[in-house]
Scaffold this motif. Structure first.
Motif, PDB file in Angstrom:
ATOM      1  N   ILE A  27       0.837  -1.202   0.000  1.00 46.35           N
ATOM      2  CA  ILE A  27       0.000   0.000   0.000  1.00 46.35           C
ATOM      3  C   ILE A  27       0.870   1.249   0.000  1.00 46.35           C
ATOM      4  CG2 ILE A  27      -1.595   1.332   1.453  1.00 46.35           C
ATOM      5  CD1 ILE A  27      -2.939  -1.232   2.188  1.00 46.35           C
ATOM      6  N   ARG A  32       0.467   3.637  -5.785  1.00 48.80           N
ATOM      7  CA  ARG A  32      -0.632   2.891  -5.167  1.00 48.80           C
ATOM      8  C   ARG A  32      -1.752   3.842  -4.773  1.00 48.80           C
ATOM      9  NH1 ARG A  32      -2.638  -1.916  -5.265  1.00 48.80           N
ATOM     10  NH2 ARG A  32      -3.658  -2.413  -3.333  1.00 48.80           N
ATOM     11  N   ARG A  33      -2.696   4.069  -5.693  1.00 50.74           N
ATOM     12  CA  ARG A  33      -3.821   4.946  -5.395  1.00 50.74           C
ATOM     13  C   ARG A  33      -5.159   4.262  -5.626  1.00 50.74           C
ATOM     14  NH1 ARG A  33      -1.292  10.039  -8.283  1.00 50.74           N
ATOM     15  NH2 ARG A  33       0.175  10.597  -6.679  1.00 50.74           N
ATOM     16  N   TRP A  35      -7.222   2.251  -3.839  1.00 53.10           N
ATOM     17  CA  TRP A  35      -7.667   1.672  -2.580  1.00 53.10           C
ATOM     18  C   TRP A  35      -9.035   1.008  -2.699  1.00 53.10           C
ATOM     19  CZ3 TRP A  35      -5.694   3.409   2.608  1.00 53.10           C
ATOM     20  CH2 TRP A  35      -4.392   3.869   2.504  1.00 53.10           C
ATOM     21  N   THR A  81     -10.508   9.409  -1.551  1.00 53.09           N
ATOM     22  CA  THR A  81      -9.416   8.505  -1.200  1.00 53.09           C
ATOM     23  C   THR A  81      -8.178   8.799  -2.045  1.00 53.09           C
ATOM     24  OG1 THR A  81     -10.296   6.798  -2.682  1.00 53.09           O
ATOM     25  CG2 THR A  81     -10.836   6.626  -0.343  1.00 53.09           C
ATOM     26  N   THR A  82      -8.378   9.258  -3.279  1.00 52.34           N
ATOM     27  CA  THR A  82      -7.237   9.659  -4.100  1.00 52.34           C
ATOM     28  C   THR A  82      -6.547  10.869  -3.495  1.00 52.34           C
ATOM     29  OG1 THR A  82      -8.311   8.783  -6.082  1.00 52.34           O
ATOM     30  CG2 THR A  82      -6.512  10.340  -6.415  1.00 52.34           C
ATOM     31  N   SER A  85      -4.663   9.732  -0.470  1.00 50.62           N
ATOM     32  CA  SER A  85      -3.467   8.982  -0.862  1.00 50.62           C
ATOM     33  C   SER A  85      -2.343   9.923  -1.255  1.00 50.62           C
ATOM     34  CB  SER A  85      -3.777   8.046  -2.023  1.00 50.62           C
ATOM     35  OG  SER A  85      -4.707   7.082  -1.646  1.00 50.62           O
ATOM     36  N   GLU A  89       1.229  10.361   0.622  1.00 49.54           N
ATOM     37  CA  GLU A  89       2.504  10.260  -0.089  1.00 49.54           C
ATOM     38  C   GLU A  89       3.374  11.478   0.188  1.00 49.54           C
ATOM     39  OE1 GLU A  89       1.697   9.761  -4.219  1.00 49.54           O
ATOM     40  OE2 GLU A  89       0.690   7.843  -3.912  1.00 49.54           O
TER      41      GLU A  89
END
Length: 106
Positions: A27, A32-33, A35, A81-82, A85, A89
Motif C-alpha cells: 500500500i 498505489r492509489r 484503494w 481517497t485519491t 493517498s 505520499e
C-alpha cells in the motif's frame, strides 16, 4: 439491458485480473492509489456468486449498483481517497526528507 450485462461482465473480468495485483503490491508504494480495488473485487465476487444462484437477484444487484445515489457516492469516495493517498505520499516524503537531513545528516 444487454449493454449493462456486457458492462458487468467486463467489470468482473477487469476486477478479477486486478485482485492478484492487490496482494502483489504494498500500500505504501508510490503508484498505489487504487484503494477501492478490494471493495470492488469483493462486490464483483458477491455478484458472481449471487448471479449463479439466482439471476433475478443478480440483475437486482446490477440495477442497484447503477442507482444515481450509489454512483455519486462511489465517485465521491474515489475522489476523496485519491486526495488522501496523495496527501499521505507527500507526508511520507516530508518525513523521509526530515529523517535524512536532520537525523542522519545527509
Amino acid at each position: 439491458m444487454l449493454q449493462s450485462r456486457a458492462l458487468v461482465i467486463a467489470l468482473i473480468l477487469l476486477l478479477s485480473t486486478t485482485l492478484p495485483e492487490v496482494h502483489s503490491k504494498s500500500i505504501f508504494e508510490k503508484d498505489r492509489r487504487d484503494w477501492l480495488v478490494i471493495p470492488d473485487a469483493i462486490a464483483a465476487y458477491i455478484y458472481e456468486t449471487v448471479n449463479k444462484m439466482s439471476p433475478k437477484v443478480g440483475q437486482f444487484l446490477v440495477d442497484a449498483a447503477q442507482i444515481p445515489v450509489v454512483v455519486v457516492t462511489r465517485n465521491f469516495l474515489i475522489r476523496e481517497t485519491t486526495k488522501l493517498s496523495i496527501l499521505a505520499e507527500q507526508l511520507m516524503e516530508k518525513i523521509k526528507n526530515l529523517w535524512y537531513t536532520r537525523v542522519l545528516g545527509y
